[in-house]
Design an enzyme around this catalytic site. Sequence first.
Site, PDB file in Angstrom:
ATOM      1  N   GLY A  99      -0.554   1.657  -0.525  1.00 14.62           N
ATOM      2  CA  GLY A  99      -0.353   0.493  -1.277  1.00 14.62           C
ATOM      3  C   GLY A  99       0.438  -0.510  -0.393  1.00 14.62           C
ATOM      4  O   GLY A  99       0.502  -1.693  -0.640  1.00 14.62           O
ATOM      5  N   ASN A 143      -5.220  12.329   1.950  1.00 16.24           N
ATOM      6  CA  ASN A 143      -4.103  12.743   2.446  1.00 16.24           C
ATOM      7  C   ASN A 143      -4.375  13.952   3.290  1.00 16.24           C
ATOM      8  O   ASN A 143      -4.623  14.659   2.382  1.00 16.24           O
ATOM      9  CB  ASN A 143      -3.182  12.483   1.380  1.00 16.24           C
ATOM     10  CG  ASN A 143      -2.995  11.232   0.801  1.00 16.24           C
ATOM     11  OD1 ASN A 143      -2.918  10.319   1.170  1.00 16.24           O
ATOM     12  ND2 ASN A 143      -2.977  11.354  -0.681  1.00 16.24           N
ATOM     13  N   LYS A 169      -6.946  -5.344   2.407  1.00 14.49           N
ATOM     14  CA  LYS A 169      -5.992  -4.032   2.954  1.00 14.49           C
ATOM     15  C   LYS A 169      -5.882  -3.923   4.291  1.00 14.49           C
ATOM     16  O   LYS A 169      -6.643  -4.335   5.129  1.00 14.49           O
ATOM     17  CB  LYS A 169      -6.648  -2.713   2.107  1.00 14.49           C
ATOM     18  CG  LYS A 169      -6.678  -2.661   0.782  1.00 14.49           C
ATOM     19  CD  LYS A 169      -7.114  -1.608   0.281  1.00 14.49           C
ATOM     20  CE  LYS A 169      -7.165  -1.413  -1.299  1.00 14.49           C
ATOM     21  NZ  LYS A 169      -7.708  -0.119  -1.778  1.00 14.49           N
ATOM     22  N   ARG A 203      -2.337  16.349   4.014  1.00 13.97           N
ATOM     23  CA  ARG A 203      -1.014  17.132   4.024  1.00 13.97           C
ATOM     24  C   ARG A 203      -1.061  17.903   2.682  1.00 13.97           C
ATOM     25  O   ARG A 203      -2.016  17.499   1.902  1.00 13.97           O
ATOM     26  CB  ARG A 203      -0.141  16.222   4.334  1.00 13.97           C
ATOM     27  CG  ARG A 203      -0.014  15.181   3.032  1.00 13.97           C
ATOM     28  CD  ARG A 203       1.522  14.381   2.876  1.00 13.97           C
ATOM     29  NE  ARG A 203       1.506  13.746   1.753  1.00 13.97           N
ATOM     30  CZ  ARG A 203       0.924  12.289   1.531  1.00 13.97           C
ATOM     31  NH1 ARG A 203       0.424  11.797   2.389  1.00 13.97           N
ATOM     32  NH2 ARG A 203       0.743  12.000   0.326  1.00 13.97           N
ATOM     33  N   LYS A 228      -7.950   3.383   7.731  1.00 12.57           N
ATOM     34  CA  LYS A 228      -8.890   3.440   6.600  1.00 12.57           C
ATOM     35  C   LYS A 228     -10.150   2.757   6.946  1.00 12.57           C
ATOM     36  O   LYS A 228     -11.204   3.194   6.075  1.00 12.57           O
ATOM     37  CB  LYS A 228      -8.070   2.446   5.587  1.00 12.57           C
ATOM     38  CG  LYS A 228      -6.704   2.898   5.257  1.00 12.57           C
ATOM     39  CD  LYS A 228      -6.704   4.466   4.951  1.00 12.57           C
ATOM     40  CE  LYS A 228      -5.078   4.968   5.014  1.00 12.57           C
ATOM     41  NZ  LYS A 228      -5.027   6.253   5.024  1.00 12.57           N
TER      42      LYS A 228
HETATM   43  C1  MV4 Z   1      -7.296  -0.887  -5.192  1.00 15.76           C
HETATM   44  C2  MV4 Z   1      -7.076  -1.091  -6.356  1.00 15.76           C
HETATM   45  C3  MV4 Z   1      -7.979  -1.776  -7.048  1.00 15.76           C
HETATM   46  N1  MV4 Z   1      -9.013  -2.386  -6.315  1.00 15.76           N
HETATM   47  N2  MV4 Z   1      -8.465  -0.940  -4.453  1.00 15.76           N
HETATM   48  C4  MV4 Z   1      -2.884   1.137  -4.492  1.00 15.76           C
HETATM   49  C5  MV4 Z   1      -2.380   2.367  -3.739  1.00 15.76           C
HETATM   50  C6  MV4 Z   1      -3.511   2.466  -2.675  1.00 15.76           C
HETATM   51  N3  MV4 Z   1      -3.717   3.933  -2.387  1.00 15.76           N
HETATM   52  C7  MV4 Z   1      -4.768   1.808  -3.241  1.00 15.76           C
HETATM   53  N4  MV4 Z   1      -4.536   1.053  -4.248  1.00 15.76           N
HETATM   54  C8  MV4 Z   1      -5.057   0.343  -5.020  1.00 15.76           C
HETATM   55  N5  MV4 Z   1      -6.346  -0.126  -4.340  1.00 15.76           N
HETATM   56  C9  MV4 Z   1      -9.249  -1.700  -5.061  1.00 15.76           C
HETATM   57  N6  MV4 Z   1     -10.346  -2.140  -4.190  1.00 15.76           N
HETATM   58  C10 MV4 Z   1      -5.770  -0.880  -7.041  1.00 15.76           C
HETATM   59  C11 MV4 Z   1      -4.837  -0.189  -6.524  1.00 15.76           C
HETATM   60  C12 MV4 Z   1      -3.622   0.276  -7.186  1.00 15.76           C
HETATM   61  C13 MV4 Z   1      -3.380   1.383  -7.560  1.00 15.76           C
HETATM   62  C14 MV4 Z   1      -4.115   2.505  -7.170  1.00 15.76           C
HETATM   63  C15 MV4 Z   1      -3.678   3.710  -7.545  1.00 15.76           C
HETATM   64  C16 MV4 Z   1      -2.705   3.791  -8.390  1.00 15.76           C
HETATM   65  C17 MV4 Z   1      -1.945   2.936  -8.610  1.00 15.76           C
HETATM   66  C18 MV4 Z   1      -2.308   1.648  -8.349  1.00 15.76           C
HETATM   67  C19 MV4 Z   1      -1.288   0.618  -8.545  1.00 15.76           C
HETATM   68  C20 MV4 Z   1      -1.778  -0.642  -8.248  1.00 15.76           C
HETATM   69  C21 MV4 Z   1      -2.737  -0.937  -7.563  1.00 15.76           C
END
Ligand code: MV4
Length: 501
Positions: free
Chosen positions: A165, A290, A158, A292, A116
């Site tokens: 997630g 992603n 992260k 894929r 990432k």
């Molecule tokens: C975030 C965020 C808020 N701020 N990044 C969750 C999965 C991963 N792909 C990234 N995610 C998130 N990143 C920042 N800087 C909130 C989430 C997130 C989320 C994102 C997409 C769909 C559902 C989610 C549920 C909780 C948190």
Amino acid sequence: MIEKVLIANRGEIAVRIMRSCREMGIKTVAVFSEADRRALHVRYADEAYFIGPAPSNESYLVVDKIMDVAKQTGADAIHPGYGFLSENPGFAKRVEKEGLIFIGPTADAISTMGDKVTARKTMIKAGVPVVPGTEATLESDEQAKKTVKEVGLPVMIKASAGGGGKGMRMVKTEENIIPALRAARSEAKEAFGDDAIYVEKYVTSPHHIEFQVLADTHGNVIHLYERECSVQRRHQKVVEETPSPLLRDDVRQKMGKDAVEAARAVNYRGAGTVEFIVDEDQNYYFLEMNTRLQVEHPITERVVGVDLVKEQINIANGKPLTYRQEDLKQFGHAIECRIYAEDPNNNFMPSPGLIKHITEPMGLGVRTDGYVHEGYEIPLYYDPMISKLIIWGSDRKDAIGRMRRALHEYKITGVRTTIKFLEKIMQCDDFIKGTYNTHFIENNYEFLTSNEDCDETCEDLAVITAFFDYISKVDHMKSDRNVTKLNAWKEFGRRKGVMRL
Ligand code: MV4
């Protein structure tokens, strides 16, 4: 030209891929584990080979076994589906090294996007907006504290090797920086063997909107518009739709261009998805790509009118894309509901087991991508998704109405499913208004799980319902007596509030 494809996967996606192969006159080879002897992908394929015990690390994830089958059957290409080996750069490299075609991007593109921090750097260089944060990984505690203060609380910590997630921590207060950093590090080390960590500004109440892209080997890259994926539970998508109900068209156009730029930046090839996080003012930021085919790809297929698997195979054959950007329009509205063998009344505990009865919805605008049948036992070793219900409507309202109708027709007994939970989503004001964000399920949890009737009684009645469904279809059983009985049962069911006839 590809004449025979080995599908290194199972379940609905293996069947989905084989369907397009059959339409193209391409032969298919299935691989299967001990738990999948009776599975549909084994029966659907032209040939099927046993590759080991049920646990996927002894079968579907064993590269040597899959390569052996590919070579022995004379397959000229391998389609990895999603999950399993689909985003494993070592696998992609191995397939090509042995002279076969990997139906997917290059190992380099998979690696770049899989890390990432590297992906963020690449996007910054390409001018694609990323969430404000660090460009490098966090090193010492002191440096981490300093960086977090620069970015400004709240932040998301992260794992660079993470995604979806995993290995993620939100930090609201200064005293939590170090504990969150340590926790994320050890979780990342444990899960990925890589403890590299980076930090992003926390985006409040975001939307998850992703763009489908296709890239050929002649330098053509197009996008096939967005999918709104904000209905999620613990980072597992539950409902997806396209178009997104709130995305402004000017923002959509810009995001599409940036999705194409993201793909170009890694010399992308094949089908891919660029994930964005979108804030309340519709500022959008690249989150990850992603590399894929995704679970939710059928809603794009329906609204844009493209068979994504066929396009993947054309690209793998070195052909130019069949479509130009200006040919592609969004037509109507599509929604996908994922049907899981999980119990919504018991914290979505997986519910593997024997399917006693299944009646799938049919009719105008309905597609089900599944793989189970009556008498099939859902193994506990794999993802508990049973099928995907994909609905098309002329507009969003029409699609929601049709989804409610199709869910009403959908009957599965023997295992607990999320069907009723999905029906509740389709009745929820926040969903109907289209104003929901990623907090939708937690915000409406009470309403969505208030199903007093998902108990044994309901199960029994569903079996009886299915039985009367059956006798009402069989002509010689349509005696007056049976019709009277049927109506009595319907009345009984209605009074109990559980009969769905
Ligand atoms: C975030 C965020 C808020 N701020 N990044 C969750 C999965 C991963 N792909 C990234 N995610 C998130 N990143 C920042 N800087 C909130 C989430 C997130 C989320 C994102 C997409 C769909 C559902 C989610 C549920 C909780 C948190």
